[in-house]
Design a protein around this motif. Structure first.
Motif, PDB file in Angstrom:
ATOM      1  N   VAL A 177     -24.291  72.960  55.567  1.00 32.50           N
ATOM      2  CA  VAL A 177     -25.378  73.801  55.261  1.00 32.50           C
ATOM      3  C   VAL A 177     -26.703  73.567  55.684  1.00 32.50           C
ATOM      4  O   VAL A 177     -27.210  72.226  55.473  1.00 32.50           O
ATOM      5  N   SER A 178     -27.852  74.354  56.151  1.00 28.05           N
ATOM      6  CA  SER A 178     -29.043  73.945  56.607  1.00 28.05           C
ATOM      7  C   SER A 178     -30.014  74.844  56.134  1.00 28.05           C
ATOM      8  O   SER A 178     -29.681  76.235  56.334  1.00 28.05           O
ATOM      9  N   ILE A 179     -30.944  74.682  55.326  1.00 21.11           N
ATOM     10  CA  ILE A 179     -31.871  75.692  54.680  1.00 21.11           C
ATOM     11  C   ILE A 179     -33.183  75.438  55.197  1.00 21.11           C
ATOM     12  O   ILE A 179     -33.688  74.332  55.155  1.00 21.11           O
ATOM     13  N   PHE A 180     -33.981  76.528  55.552  1.00 16.90           N
ATOM     14  CA  PHE A 180     -35.258  76.337  55.816  1.00 16.90           C
ATOM     15  C   PHE A 180     -36.224  77.253  55.018  1.00 16.90           C
ATOM     16  O   PHE A 180     -35.794  78.427  54.712  1.00 16.90           O
ATOM     17  N   HIS A 181     -37.078  76.635  54.325  1.00 15.73           N
ATOM     18  CA  HIS A 181     -37.985  77.847  53.557  1.00 15.73           C
ATOM     19  C   HIS A 181     -39.428  76.783  53.604  1.00 15.73           C
ATOM     20  O   HIS A 181     -39.746  75.744  53.836  1.00 15.73           O
ATOM     21  N   GLY A 182     -40.433  77.879  53.460  1.00 15.37           N
ATOM     22  CA  GLY A 182     -41.784  77.510  53.406  1.00 15.37           C
ATOM     23  C   GLY A 182     -42.388  77.482  52.024  1.00 15.37           C
ATOM     24  O   GLY A 182     -42.068  78.221  51.213  1.00 15.37           O
ATOM     25  N   THR A 183     -43.376  76.417  52.130  1.00 17.57           N
ATOM     26  CA  THR A 183     -43.992  76.289  50.717  1.00 17.57           C
ATOM     27  C   THR A 183     -44.923  77.547  50.440  1.00 17.57           C
ATOM     28  O   THR A 183     -45.323  77.649  49.040  1.00 17.57           O
ATOM     29  N   ASP A 184     -45.495  78.264  51.177  1.00 20.59           N
ATOM     30  CA  ASP A 184     -46.487  79.375  50.988  1.00 20.59           C
ATOM     31  C   ASP A 184     -45.716  80.810  51.064  1.00 20.59           C
ATOM     32  O   ASP A 184     -46.453  81.745  51.470  1.00 20.59           O
ATOM     33  N   ASP A 185     -44.420  80.835  50.929  1.00 24.09           N
ATOM     34  CA  ASP A 185     -43.809  82.042  50.946  1.00 24.09           C
ATOM     35  C   ASP A 185     -44.037  83.001  49.796  1.00 24.09           C
ATOM     36  O   ASP A 185     -43.791  82.590  48.684  1.00 24.09           O
TER      37      ASP A 185
ATOM     38  N   GLU B 159     -28.684  69.974  54.196  1.00 25.56           N
ATOM     39  CA  GLU B 159     -30.156  69.888  54.445  1.00 25.56           C
ATOM     40  C   GLU B 159     -30.880  71.026  53.863  1.00 25.56           C
ATOM     41  O   GLU B 159     -30.500  72.088  53.844  1.00 25.56           O
ATOM     42  N   PHE B 160     -31.891  70.711  53.043  1.00 26.30           N
ATOM     43  CA  PHE B 160     -32.883  71.641  52.678  1.00 26.30           C
ATOM     44  C   PHE B 160     -34.141  71.282  53.285  1.00 26.30           C
ATOM     45  O   PHE B 160     -34.754  70.133  53.094  1.00 26.30           O
ATOM     46  N   ILE B 161     -34.382  71.887  54.331  1.00 24.69           N
ATOM     47  CA  ILE B 161     -35.885  71.593  55.158  1.00 24.69           C
ATOM     48  C   ILE B 161     -37.111  72.377  54.759  1.00 24.69           C
ATOM     49  O   ILE B 161     -37.152  73.735  54.961  1.00 24.69           O
ATOM     50  N   THR B 162     -37.855  71.617  54.179  1.00 26.71           N
ATOM     51  CA  THR B 162     -39.319  72.048  53.702  1.00 26.71           C
ATOM     52  C   THR B 162     -40.324  72.293  54.804  1.00 26.71           C
ATOM     53  O   THR B 162     -40.671  71.504  55.436  1.00 26.71           O
ATOM     54  N   ILE B 163     -40.824  73.395  54.815  1.00 23.99           N
ATOM     55  CA  ILE B 163     -41.896  73.832  55.995  1.00 23.99           C
ATOM     56  C   ILE B 163     -43.319  73.766  55.110  1.00 23.99           C
ATOM     57  O   ILE B 163     -43.543  74.865  54.527  1.00 23.99           O
ATOM     58  N   GLU B 164     -43.996  72.924  55.149  1.00 30.37           N
ATOM     59  CA  GLU B 164     -45.319  72.820  54.389  1.00 30.37           C
ATOM     60  C   GLU B 164     -46.279  73.783  55.160  1.00 30.37           C
ATOM     61  O   GLU B 164     -46.177  73.944  56.240  1.00 30.37           O
ATOM     62  N   ASN B 165     -46.712  74.765  54.256  1.00 34.12           N
ATOM     63  CA  ASN B 165     -47.539  75.811  54.400  1.00 34.12           C
ATOM     64  C   ASN B 165     -47.038  77.151  55.033  1.00 34.12           C
ATOM     65  O   ASN B 165     -47.549  77.677  55.570  1.00 34.12           O
TER      66      ASN B 165
END
Length: 283
Positions: A228-236, A256-262
């Motif tokens: 599993v790979s997860i993409f999510h943004g901090t300003d969602d 993986e949990f991939i954090t996209i800053e901003n």
């Protein structure tokens, strides 16, 4: 007669007590009831915003595609847009479950991210979206996804199938991956569960009872065996990062949990981190 007088007196006292309830409290109770009734009655229109397309019309896409139809019953059928790649380049298939708005036309701009790596893309429209017909329910969405997967298995082995979910579609993707094998499960801007997401705003209501679409991704994630790979943004601002990050504790070693800053709900694909990571997952 004495008993009747006493009962009448008690009723008058109770009525008097009710009349003493502050006016502001009555207004709050009225607003609470009104909002609850409106949400219950119109929740499907709030959560889903489809755009219907005539079944005999043609999409004008900038890359080759084919139409696939899967009959559901005598009155309903699922329409899938199959974005093709040359057989000599084909590495596998991406089953792409899109968000809650529009139809396939809104999401086709993301297809090249997969086709450039040799993956064909099947993008089904949900019941009532695009050319697909049928009743829109949570059970119907799960069954539709299963039928799409079964059709895909006629041409691809599980190790060649990637299940991809975006926004609302992540709930459908997780459920499918919990009951069928695949190469990877990739989620873009997911939610922990629809109840926990709506509960951020309507925490005061019994959502377990009144919410027609529960999408308990947290429960289904426990049964997913694929990477599993997860993409999510901090300003969602649509699906808060704090809600999505609850899924991280359910991931297996190697997930993986991939954090996209901003990153926001709609611009993750513009960030180099997501582009590079997605490329590495597809190579």
């Amino acid at each position: 007669m004495s008993d009747i007088r006493h009962q009448t007196s008690d009723i008058r006292h109770q009525t008097s007590d009710i009349m003493k309830i502050p006016r502001w409290l009555k207004i709050i109770v009225l607003i609470y009831a009104l909002v609850g009734i409106l949400f219950y009655s119109f929740q499907q229109k709030i959560l889903f915003q489809p755009v219907v397309v005539a079944a005999d019309s043609s999409y004008q896409f900038d890359q080759p595609y084919e139409d696939i139809w899967i009959p559901v019953d005598q009155s309903a059928k699922t329409h899938i847009v199959h974005f093709t790649v040359p057989d000599s380049l084909r590495k596998g298939l991406v089953l792409y479950f899109h968000g809650n708005r529009g139809n396939v036309r809104r999401y086709r701009r993301f297809v090249s991210k997969f086709t450039q790596h040799g993956y064909a893309v099947w993008m089904p429209d949900y019941p009532g979206f695009g050319k697909s017909t049928g009743e829109l329910t949570e059970a119907a969405l799960y069954e539709q996804a299963l039928q799409v997967y079964k059709r895909a298995r006629q041409f691809y082995a599980p190790q060649d199938i990637i299940i991809y979910g975006k926004s609302m579609g992540t709930g459908v993707a997780v459920q499918l991956a919990s009951v069928r094998d695949c190469k990877k499960l990739i989620l873009e801007t997911p939610y922990n569960s629809m109840r926990s997401l709506v509960g951020i705003y309507l925490w005061m209501y019994p959502l377990k009872s009144i919410l027609q679409f529960q999408f308990p991704s947290d429960e289904y994630m426990k049964k997913v065996t694929a990477p599993v790979s997860i993409f999510h943004g901090t300003d969602d601002g649509v699906i808060p990062y704090s809600n999505a990050v609850k899924l991280r504790k359910l991931l297996k070693p190697g997930d993986e949990f991939i954090t996209i800053e901003n990153g926001t709900h709609r611009n993750l694909n513009t960030f180099p981190l997501m582009q590079q990571k997605l490329d590495s997952l597809l190579k």
